[in-house]
Write an enzyme that holds these catalytic residues in place. Sequence first.
Site, PDB file in Angstrom:
ATOM      1  N   ASN A 263      52.228 -10.105  27.068  1.00 22.46           N
ATOM      2  CA  ASN A 263      53.571 -10.184  26.073  1.00 22.46           C
ATOM      3  C   ASN A 263      53.860  -8.599  26.184  1.00 22.46           C
ATOM      4  O   ASN A 263      53.096  -8.120  25.277  1.00 22.46           O
ATOM      5  CB  ASN A 263      53.272 -10.835  24.690  1.00 22.46           C
ATOM      6  CG  ASN A 263      54.610 -10.691  24.003  1.00 22.46           C
ATOM      7  OD1 ASN A 263      55.423 -10.144  24.523  1.00 22.46           O
ATOM      8  ND2 ASN A 263      54.551 -11.149  23.013  1.00 22.46           N
ATOM      9  N   TRP A 264      54.686  -8.333  26.750  1.00 19.27           N
ATOM     10  CA  TRP A 264      55.099  -6.924  26.879  1.00 19.27           C
ATOM     11  C   TRP A 264      55.962  -6.476  25.607  1.00 19.27           C
ATOM     12  O   TRP A 264      56.110  -5.387  25.350  1.00 19.27           O
ATOM     13  CB  TRP A 264      55.930  -6.447  27.960  1.00 19.27           C
ATOM     14  CG  TRP A 264      54.812  -6.044  29.204  1.00 19.27           C
ATOM     15  CD1 TRP A 264      53.318  -6.495  29.171  1.00 19.27           C
ATOM     16  CD2 TRP A 264      55.133  -5.381  30.528  1.00 19.27           C
ATOM     17  NE1 TRP A 264      52.827  -5.981  30.222  1.00 19.27           N
ATOM     18  CE2 TRP A 264      53.774  -5.221  31.246  1.00 19.27           C
ATOM     19  CE3 TRP A 264      56.254  -4.560  31.086  1.00 19.27           C
ATOM     20  CZ2 TRP A 264      53.712  -4.508  32.150  1.00 19.27           C
ATOM     21  CZ3 TRP A 264      56.059  -4.050  32.080  1.00 19.27           C
ATOM     22  CH2 TRP A 264      54.859  -3.876  32.750  1.00 19.27           C
ATOM     23  N   LYS A 265      56.432  -7.526  24.809  1.00 20.96           N
ATOM     24  CA  LYS A 265      57.292  -6.789  23.714  1.00 20.96           C
ATOM     25  C   LYS A 265      58.386  -6.154  24.081  1.00 20.96           C
ATOM     26  O   LYS A 265      58.739  -6.453  25.284  1.00 20.96           O
ATOM     27  CB  LYS A 265      56.553  -6.568  22.503  1.00 20.96           C
ATOM     28  CG  LYS A 265      55.290  -7.493  22.453  1.00 20.96           C
ATOM     29  CD  LYS A 265      54.548  -7.281  21.179  1.00 20.96           C
ATOM     30  CE  LYS A 265      53.462  -8.026  20.778  1.00 20.96           C
ATOM     31  NZ  LYS A 265      52.771  -8.234  19.464  1.00 20.96           N
TER      32      LYS A 265
ATOM     33  N   HIS B 293      57.522 -16.636  18.902  1.00 17.85           N
ATOM     34  CA  HIS B 293      56.355 -15.689  18.446  1.00 17.85           C
ATOM     35  C   HIS B 293      56.323 -15.232  17.188  1.00 17.85           C
ATOM     36  O   HIS B 293      57.699 -15.104  16.704  1.00 17.85           O
ATOM     37  CB  HIS B 293      56.625 -14.494  19.449  1.00 17.85           C
ATOM     38  CG  HIS B 293      55.606 -13.436  19.349  1.00 17.85           C
ATOM     39  ND1 HIS B 293      55.460 -12.574  18.713  1.00 17.85           N
ATOM     40  CD2 HIS B 293      54.425 -13.141  20.198  1.00 17.85           C
ATOM     41  CE1 HIS B 293      54.451 -11.668  18.677  1.00 17.85           C
ATOM     42  NE2 HIS B 293      53.768 -12.177  19.761  1.00 17.85           N
TER      43      HIS B 293
ATOM     44  N   GLU C  87      56.724 -12.386  15.963  1.00 15.23           N
ATOM     45  CA  GLU C  87      57.752 -11.262  15.538  1.00 15.23           C
ATOM     46  C   GLU C  87      59.087 -12.131  15.365  1.00 15.23           C
ATOM     47  O   GLU C  87      59.947 -11.295  14.788  1.00 15.23           O
ATOM     48  CB  GLU C  87      57.550 -10.245  16.585  1.00 15.23           C
ATOM     49  CG  GLU C  87      56.495  -9.317  16.200  1.00 15.23           C
ATOM     50  CD  GLU C  87      55.745  -8.841  17.527  1.00 15.23           C
ATOM     51  OE1 GLU C  87      56.399  -8.868  18.416  1.00 15.23           O
ATOM     52  OE2 GLU C  87      54.420  -8.839  17.312  1.00 15.23           O
TER      53      GLU C  87
ATOM     54  N   GLU D  63      48.252 -17.867  17.407  1.00 15.38           N
ATOM     55  CA  GLU D  63      48.273 -16.632  17.053  1.00 15.38           C
ATOM     56  C   GLU D  63      48.216 -16.240  15.467  1.00 15.38           C
ATOM     57  O   GLU D  63      49.407 -16.458  14.891  1.00 15.38           O
ATOM     58  CB  GLU D  63      49.524 -15.727  17.787  1.00 15.38           C
ATOM     59  CG  GLU D  63      49.589 -15.870  19.372  1.00 15.38           C
ATOM     60  CD  GLU D  63      50.363 -14.740  19.896  1.00 15.38           C
ATOM     61  OE1 GLU D  63      49.739 -14.004  20.436  1.00 15.38           O
ATOM     62  OE2 GLU D  63      51.379 -14.466  19.684  1.00 15.38           O
TER      63      GLU D  63
ATOM     64  N   GLY E  82      48.318  -7.309  16.731  1.00 18.47           N
ATOM     65  CA  GLY E  82      48.254  -5.639  16.918  1.00 18.47           C
ATOM     66  C   GLY E  82      47.671  -5.082  15.713  1.00 18.47           C
ATOM     67  O   GLY E  82      47.745  -3.847  15.622  1.00 18.47           O
TER      68      GLY E  82
ATOM     69  N   SER F 140      45.080  -9.512  19.338  1.00 25.97           N
ATOM     70  CA  SER F 140      44.220  -8.342  19.560  1.00 25.97           C
ATOM     71  C   SER F 140      43.034  -8.739  20.454  1.00 25.97           C
ATOM     72  O   SER F 140      41.808  -8.300  20.207  1.00 25.97           O
ATOM     73  CB  SER F 140      43.250  -7.872  18.129  1.00 25.97           C
ATOM     74  OG  SER F 140      44.529  -7.542  17.286  1.00 25.97           O
TER      75      SER F 140
ATOM     76  N   GLY G  31      48.933  -8.962  23.992  1.00 23.16           N
ATOM     77  CA  GLY G  31      50.116  -8.107  23.920  1.00 23.16           C
ATOM     78  C   GLY G  31      49.738  -6.642  24.388  1.00 23.16           C
ATOM     79  O   GLY G  31      49.908  -6.281  25.457  1.00 23.16           O
ATOM     80  N   GLY G  32      49.321  -5.809  23.408  1.00 25.34           N
ATOM     81  CA  GLY G  32      49.119  -4.266  23.689  1.00 25.34           C
ATOM     82  C   GLY G  32      48.344  -3.885  24.870  1.00 25.34           C
ATOM     83  O   GLY G  32      48.432  -3.227  25.702  1.00 25.34           O
TER      84      GLY G  32
HETATM   85  P1  PGA Z   1      48.270  -8.145  20.322  1.00 25.54           P
HETATM   86  O1  PGA Z   1      49.469  -9.023  20.512  1.00 25.54           O
HETATM   87  O2  PGA Z   1      47.793  -8.534  21.670  1.00 25.54           O
HETATM   88  O3  PGA Z   1      48.688  -6.774  20.544  1.00 25.54           O
HETATM   89  O4  PGA Z   1      47.700  -8.328  19.244  1.00 25.54           O
HETATM   90  C1  PGA Z   1      49.262 -10.347  20.873  1.00 25.54           C
HETATM   91  C2  PGA Z   1      50.787 -10.908  20.721  1.00 25.54           C
HETATM   92  O5  PGA Z   1      51.772 -10.596  19.790  1.00 25.54           O
HETATM   93  O6  PGA Z   1      51.421 -11.891  21.475  1.00 25.54           O
END
Ligand code: PGA
Length: 234
Positions: A7-9, A85, A87, A154, A160, A196, A217-218
Amino acid sequence: MKVIAGNWKMNGTRNGLKDMVAALQNVETENKVILCVPFTMLGVDGGKVSLGSQDVSTHDHGAYTGEVSAQMISDTGAKYVIVGHSERRQYHNETNDIVRQKVEAALSAGLTPIVCVGETMDEKQAGKTMEIIESGVRESIPNNIDKDIIVAYEPRWAIGAGLTPTTEEIAEAHKLIADTLTSMGLAGTPVLYGASVKGSNAAEIMSIPNVDGVLVGGASLKPDDFIPIITSVK
Ligand code: PGA
């Protein structure tokens, strides 16, 4: 075979995506690799990698300035869409009800939704983790669907943050999700863990029962971080 979804956000560029796709072409794996990128990067040739978006409108078409329909996403060649998600739930007030409408929209356009559920820190501290997860699954997924979906657990407090639940907590959450999906007639639906995930913990997390892959994500932004996750499991 596990599902490894990135997930590149709100990060990256089309050229950056092309570089990532090139770096992934020679990675030997039987795992299914998906990258969910901003709308502007859809249409890039993903090669062996399947592309997806990170959101979708509840509407098919019409006067909804700024929105992107499932059909439009499908039209780019994308196959997946992250729905609900954390966010989106946090910054755009998406409820389970809205998420379910988005799942319906995605399915009707032939996209596979990756439906996210998980508890906040407040909910965790109030002892509501299991309740939030179960209602998230029951209320965010339509009844009687006969198409493929993916679910992602999640824990919102861990995203994050460099934090992860214990192995027992992940196992308990994934068992509940698998059982709930079975009771909804959706046995066998892949359930990913996200929050994470990195190269150093991916194999251990994916060895937990009922964890069918990860949503990253990251650590999905750079080949040097993402490839070790993809190759950490068969
Ligand atoms: P993260 O994000 O791996 O940076 O914790 C996961 C996500 O939001 O899908």
